[in-house]
Design a protein around this motif. Sequence first.
Motif, mmCIF file in Angstrom:
data_model
loop_
_atom_site.group_PDB
_atom_site.id
_atom_site.type_symbol
_atom_site.label_atom_id
_atom_site.label_comp_id
_atom_site.label_asym_id
_atom_site.label_seq_id
_atom_site.Cartn_x
_atom_site.Cartn_y
_atom_site.Cartn_z
ATOM 1 N N LEU A 258 -90.804 51.882 15.569
ATOM 2 C CA LEU A 258 -91.416 50.261 15.297
ATOM 3 C C LEU A 258 -91.859 50.598 13.687
ATOM 4 O O LEU A 258 -91.514 49.406 12.983
ATOM 5 N N LYS A 259 -92.360 51.560 13.371
ATOM 6 C CA LYS A 259 -92.678 51.704 11.671
ATOM 7 C C LYS A 259 -91.678 51.754 10.811
ATOM 8 O O LYS A 259 -91.860 51.285 9.835
ATOM 9 N N GLU A 260 -90.568 52.636 11.302
ATOM 10 C CA GLU A 260 -89.569 52.842 10.248
ATOM 11 C C GLU A 260 -88.463 51.739 10.360
ATOM 12 O O GLU A 260 -87.754 51.813 9.191
ATOM 13 N N HIS A 261 -88.312 51.229 11.613
ATOM 14 C CA HIS A 261 -87.511 50.172 11.553
ATOM 15 C C HIS A 261 -87.764 48.787 12.216
ATOM 16 O O HIS A 261 -87.235 48.400 13.315
ATOM 17 N N PRO A 262 -88.620 48.167 11.653
ATOM 18 C CA PRO A 262 -89.061 47.011 12.113
ATOM 19 C C PRO A 262 -88.246 45.885 12.350
ATOM 20 O O PRO A 262 -88.096 44.621 12.929
ATOM 21 N N ASP A 263 -87.169 45.864 11.203
ATOM 22 C CA ASP A 263 -86.214 44.842 11.159
ATOM 23 C C ASP A 263 -85.029 45.068 12.543
ATOM 24 O O ASP A 263 -84.763 44.120 13.238
ATOM 25 N N ALA A 264 -84.971 46.375 13.038
ATOM 26 C CA ALA A 264 -84.274 46.646 14.350
ATOM 27 C C ALA A 264 -84.782 46.004 15.441
ATOM 28 O O ALA A 264 -84.026 45.554 16.231
ATOM 29 N N VAL A 265 -86.345 46.451 15.257
ATOM 30 C CA VAL A 265 -86.924 46.027 16.620
ATOM 31 C C VAL A 265 -86.930 44.459 16.825
ATOM 32 O O VAL A 265 -86.487 43.927 17.867
ATOM 33 N N GLU A 266 -86.972 43.445 15.756
ATOM 34 C CA GLU A 266 -86.954 42.266 15.720
ATOM 35 C C GLU A 266 -85.624 41.813 16.260
ATOM 36 O O GLU A 266 -85.533 40.805 16.903
ATOM 37 N N ALA A 267 -84.714 42.697 15.803
ATOM 38 C CA ALA A 267 -83.130 42.018 16.010
ATOM 39 C C ALA A 267 -83.076 42.165 17.613
ATOM 40 O O ALA A 267 -82.379 41.222 18.296
ATOM 41 N N VAL A 268 -83.399 43.436 18.136
ATOM 42 C CA VAL A 268 -83.633 43.690 19.632
ATOM 43 C C VAL A 268 -84.254 42.422 20.481
ATOM 44 O O VAL A 268 -83.735 41.986 21.412
ATOM 45 N N LEU A 269 -85.356 42.113 19.936
ATOM 46 C CA LEU A 269 -86.082 41.140 20.448
ATOM 47 C C LEU A 269 -85.472 39.929 20.387
ATOM 48 O O LEU A 269 -85.598 38.897 21.256
ATOM 49 N N ARG A 270 -84.701 39.583 19.346
ATOM 50 C CA ARG A 270 -83.981 38.251 19.105
ATOM 51 C C ARG A 270 -82.823 38.339 20.349
ATOM 52 O O ARG A 270 -82.709 37.219 21.015
ATOM 53 N N GLY A 271 -82.230 39.497 20.294
ATOM 54 C CA GLY A 271 -81.231 39.609 21.568
ATOM 55 C C GLY A 271 -81.704 39.285 22.803
ATOM 56 O O GLY A 271 -81.023 38.652 23.830
ATOM 57 N N SER A 272 -82.964 39.836 23.063
ATOM 58 C CA SER A 272 -83.547 39.746 24.479
ATOM 59 C C SER A 272 -83.965 38.340 24.615
ATOM 60 O O SER A 272 -83.799 38.061 25.861
ATOM 61 N N VAL A 273 -84.557 37.742 23.803
ATOM 62 C CA VAL A 273 -84.983 36.341 24.109
ATOM 63 C C VAL A 273 -83.684 35.479 24.247
ATOM 64 O O VAL A 273 -83.800 34.497 25.285
ATOM 65 N N LYS A 274 -82.793 35.827 23.739
ATOM 66 C CA LYS A 274 -81.416 34.760 23.680
ATOM 67 C C LYS A 274 -80.866 35.131 25.005
ATOM 68 O O LYS A 274 -80.379 34.264 25.790
ATOM 69 N N THR A 275 -80.832 36.257 25.541
ATOM 70 C CA THR A 275 -80.394 36.758 26.646
ATOM 71 C C THR A 275 -81.029 35.989 27.848
ATOM 72 O O THR A 275 -80.541 35.389 28.535
ATOM 73 N N ASN A 276 -82.301 35.950 27.737
ATOM 74 C CA ASN A 276 -83.219 35.498 28.735
ATOM 75 C C ASN A 276 -83.151 33.915 28.919
ATOM 76 O O ASN A 276 -83.085 33.545 29.962
ATOM 77 N N LYS A 277 -82.850 33.440 27.511
ATOM 78 C CA LYS A 277 -82.555 31.916 27.547
ATOM 79 C C LYS A 277 -81.227 31.582 28.381
ATOM 80 O O LYS A 277 -81.235 30.975 29.145
ATOM 81 N N TRP A 278 -80.131 32.573 27.958
ATOM 82 C CA TRP A 278 -78.876 32.231 28.668
ATOM 83 C C TRP A 278 -79.068 32.461 30.198
ATOM 84 O O TRP A 278 -78.592 31.561 30.917
ATOM 85 N N ILE A 279 -79.898 33.486 30.541
ATOM 86 C CA ILE A 279 -79.878 34.006 31.850
ATOM 87 C C ILE A 279 -80.674 32.681 32.825
ATOM 88 O O ILE A 279 -80.447 32.309 33.742
ATOM 89 N N ASN A 280 -81.821 32.131 32.375
ATOM 90 C CA ASN A 280 -82.553 30.916 32.740
ATOM 91 C C ASN A 280 -81.697 29.581 32.544
ATOM 92 O O ASN A 280 -82.038 28.932 33.587
#
Length: 372
Positions: A258-280
Amino acid sequence: MPASRPPFRTRTRALAAVAALPLLVGALASCGYGSEAADDKKPEKAAGGSKLSTDRVKIGYFPNLTHATALVGVEKGLIERELDGAELVPSTFNAGPSEIEALNSGSIDIGFIGPSPSVNGYVKSKGDSLRIISGSASGGVKLVVDPGKIKTVKELRGKKIATPQLGNTQDVTFLHWISEQGWKVDAQSGKGDVSVVRTDNKITPDAYRSGSLDGAWVPEPTASKLVADGAEVLVDEADLWPDKKFVITNVIVSQKFLKEHPDAVEAVLRGSVKTNKWINDNPEEAKASANDALKTLTGKPLPAEVLDPAWESIQITDDPLAATLDSQAEHASVAGLLEQPDLHGIYDLRPLNKVLKAEGAPAVDDAGLGVK
């Protein structure tokens, strides 16, 4: 303002230090907002490699229906699509402790996992190993019983009821629920007014069919497997919580990553949020996608009589439902399975709330347990 954190009927106080407990999690999934339809095309790599601060992101999850976000997000390519050319490297695990070990060793960077191993990993490291960065799934836990032996709650007394493992999330909740009935059970041995039999979810259906168990307090799809074998639902745990919601799966990250790659963490969370949206938005297609992923990972899909009711009982959500994690930890303390832990700092929801804001969705709350 921290959110209120009621348990089932009462609430005592916040907790503070989890001893090493054998923890088993049977479930992890997700829910959310976002846009973008899913398709069967995997994302193409960007020319010139990743535009993120890392070339690959290693995620872990279970081949369980309650990990629907990871199952669908990986199978449909929805998470990797957000990584801007970085490679998504998935790994699957069968138990929480092994996933925590992988996170601590750097074998994975981000994991979908249940509340008990999250708390255990955080406290054993004295708050240095991980943060919870998102919710994933709520619900999907039931008390199912042999209707020939048990028709009412009172008839549970003297019966043998399985939970997945000593100190795991379902075990703790069942012990707390037993105490609310006025019954006494020794938490360590499981002996008392109700016999709590710690049984691996993989063998619980066979044990039930053999007659050595009278029921089980278990997550999906084990609960629906037992129902398919003739058991009936006596208690749906969702009915015991405010708004019928409680955390069964959340998303954790290595603090180092999280400290070294906050941009990658945000990217995974974007993918998670969009996946959840598609699932619902597409529950039937998402159910089929999750089952396809299970078939690939385990060699065997779930039959419809198990898949359909199990899927129906799980809610996909970005909200980590932090107040319920705190209550679950308190239940373990009251049961005598751990000392009071200090969970302040276990959450860092800033990256998730940044993603949600960009998607036009409301922020989620850490119940006063977030980083300052």
